[in-house]
Write a protein that holds these residues in place. Sequence first.
Motif, short mmCIF file in Angstrom:
data_model
loop_
_atom_site.label_atom_id
_atom_site.label_comp_id
_atom_site.label_asym_id
_atom_site.label_seq_id
_atom_site.Cartn_x
_atom_site.Cartn_y
_atom_site.Cartn_z
N ASN A 155 0.61 -0.82 0.20
CA ASN A 155 -0.35 -0.06 0.49
C ASN A 155 0.89 1.06 -0.34
O ASN A 155 0.49 2.30 -0.60
N GLY A 156 2.09 1.30 0.70
CA GLY A 156 2.83 2.49 0.80
C GLY A 156 3.37 2.23 -0.77
O GLY A 156 3.31 3.75 -1.10
N LEU A 157 3.24 1.38 -1.21
CA LEU A 157 4.41 1.49 -2.34
C LEU A 157 3.26 2.08 -4.00
O LEU A 157 3.74 2.93 -4.39
N LEU A 158 2.48 1.59 -3.44
CA LEU A 158 1.41 2.36 -4.43
C LEU A 158 1.05 3.62 -4.14
O LEU A 158 0.72 4.69 -5.75
N GLU A 159 0.87 4.58 -2.93
CA GLU A 159 1.23 5.56 -2.81
C GLU A 159 1.81 6.42 -3.08
O GLU A 159 2.06 7.46 -3.94
N ILE A 160 3.44 5.83 -2.74
CA ILE A 160 4.63 6.46 -3.80
C ILE A 160 4.85 6.61 -5.17
O ILE A 160 4.92 7.46 -5.38
N ILE A 161 3.89 5.13 -5.74
CA ILE A 161 3.80 5.13 -7.16
C ILE A 161 2.27 6.43 -7.50
O ILE A 161 3.20 6.97 -8.76
N LYS A 162 1.31 6.44 -6.96
CA LYS A 162 0.18 7.23 -7.24
C LYS A 162 1.12 8.89 -6.83
O LYS A 162 0.61 9.27 -7.94
N ASN A 163 1.50 9.30 -6.41
CA ASN A 163 1.99 10.30 -5.82
C ASN A 163 3.45 11.35 -6.53
O ASN A 163 3.82 12.16 -6.75
N ILE A 164 4.00 10.17 -7.32
CA ILE A 164 4.99 9.81 -8.39
C ILE A 164 4.86 11.64 -9.75
O ILE A 164 3.69 10.98 -10.41
N ASP A 165 5.61 12.62 -9.82
CA ASP A 165 4.74 13.30 -10.63
C ASP A 165 5.52 13.04 -12.55
O ASP A 165 6.65 13.71 -12.04
N LEU A 166 4.98 12.44 -13.60
CA LEU A 166 5.59 12.31 -13.94
C LEU A 166 6.49 12.95 -14.79
O LEU A 166 7.28 13.05 -15.46
N ASN A 167 6.16 14.64 -15.18
CA ASN A 167 6.30 15.69 -16.41
C ASN A 167 7.80 15.64 -14.62
O ASN A 167 8.50 15.83 -15.98
N ALA A 168 7.38 15.88 -13.60
CA ALA A 168 9.46 16.59 -13.53
C ALA A 168 9.97 14.96 -13.13
O ALA A 168 11.02 15.48 -13.84
N LEU A 169 9.42 13.98 -13.51
CA LEU A 169 10.07 12.91 -13.38
C LEU A 169 11.07 12.80 -15.23
O LEU A 169 12.51 12.49 -15.69
N SER A 170 10.79 13.01 -16.16
CA SER A 170 10.65 13.00 -17.57
C SER A 170 11.41 13.75 -17.37
O SER A 170 13.30 14.23 -18.51
N SER A 171 11.22 15.51 -16.78
CA SER A 171 12.54 16.45 -17.30
C SER A 171 13.69 16.08 -16.13
O SER A 171 14.32 16.21 -17.06
N SER A 172 13.61 15.54 -15.63
CA SER A 172 15.09 15.34 -14.57
C SER A 172 15.73 13.73 -15.63
O SER A 172 16.82 13.80 -15.64
N LEU A 173 15.27 12.94 -16.44
CA LEU A 173 15.87 12.40 -17.25
C LEU A 173 16.20 12.88 -18.12
O LEU A 173 17.28 12.39 -18.65
N SER A 174 15.54 13.53 -18.58
CA SER A 174 15.91 14.28 -20.03
C SER A 174 17.58 15.06 -19.99
O SER A 174 18.42 15.27 -20.57
N SER A 175 17.05 15.84 -18.61
CA SER A 175 18.27 16.67 -17.88
C SER A 175 19.55 15.90 -18.17
O SER A 175 21.11 15.78 -17.64
N ILE A 176 19.20 14.51 -17.26
CA ILE A 176 20.25 13.59 -16.78
C ILE A 176 21.39 12.93 -18.10
O ILE A 176 21.89 13.21 -18.64
N GLU A 177 20.33 12.60 -18.90
CA GLU A 177 20.59 12.59 -20.47
C GLU A 177 21.62 13.26 -21.25
O GLU A 177 22.40 12.81 -22.24
#
Length: 111
Positions: free
Chosen positions: A65-87
Motif C-alpha cells: 500500500n505504501g509503495l502504491l501511494e509513492i507511485i501514485k504521487n510521482i509527478d511524471l512530468n518532473a520525472l521526465s524532465s529530470s531524466l532528460s537533464s540526466i541524459e
Amino acid sequence: MIKTYNILGDIMDEFKEFLKTVPSVKQDVLNGRYTWQQLYEIFVMYGKDDKFWQPYKTNSSIDLNGLLEIIKNIDLNALSSSLSSIEKVLNVASTFLDKKEPERERKWYDE
C-alpha cells in the motif's frame, strides 16, 4: 457427539503460515542463533505481534500500500524532465570520454 479440536495442529499451521511472512528468520536458524522449537515456543507464548518478530518484519515485508501511494504521487512530468537533464549531462560527459587519438598518417611500410 463430542467435538474434538486439533489445537496443536491449528497452531502449527498458523506458525507455518506466519513464517512465510518472515522468511529471513530461516537464516538465524541456519546460523544456530535459534532453533525452530525456540521460535515456535515464542510464537505460541507471545504471538505473532510480539516485539521479538519486529526485526524480521521490517527487513522482509514490503508494504504494498505504501509503495502504491509513492507511485501514485510521482509527478511524471518532473520525472521526465529530470531524466532528460540526466541524459543531456551524460551526452556531454561522453563527448569528453570518447575523444579518440588522431589517426596518424599511414606510410607505405605500414601496409
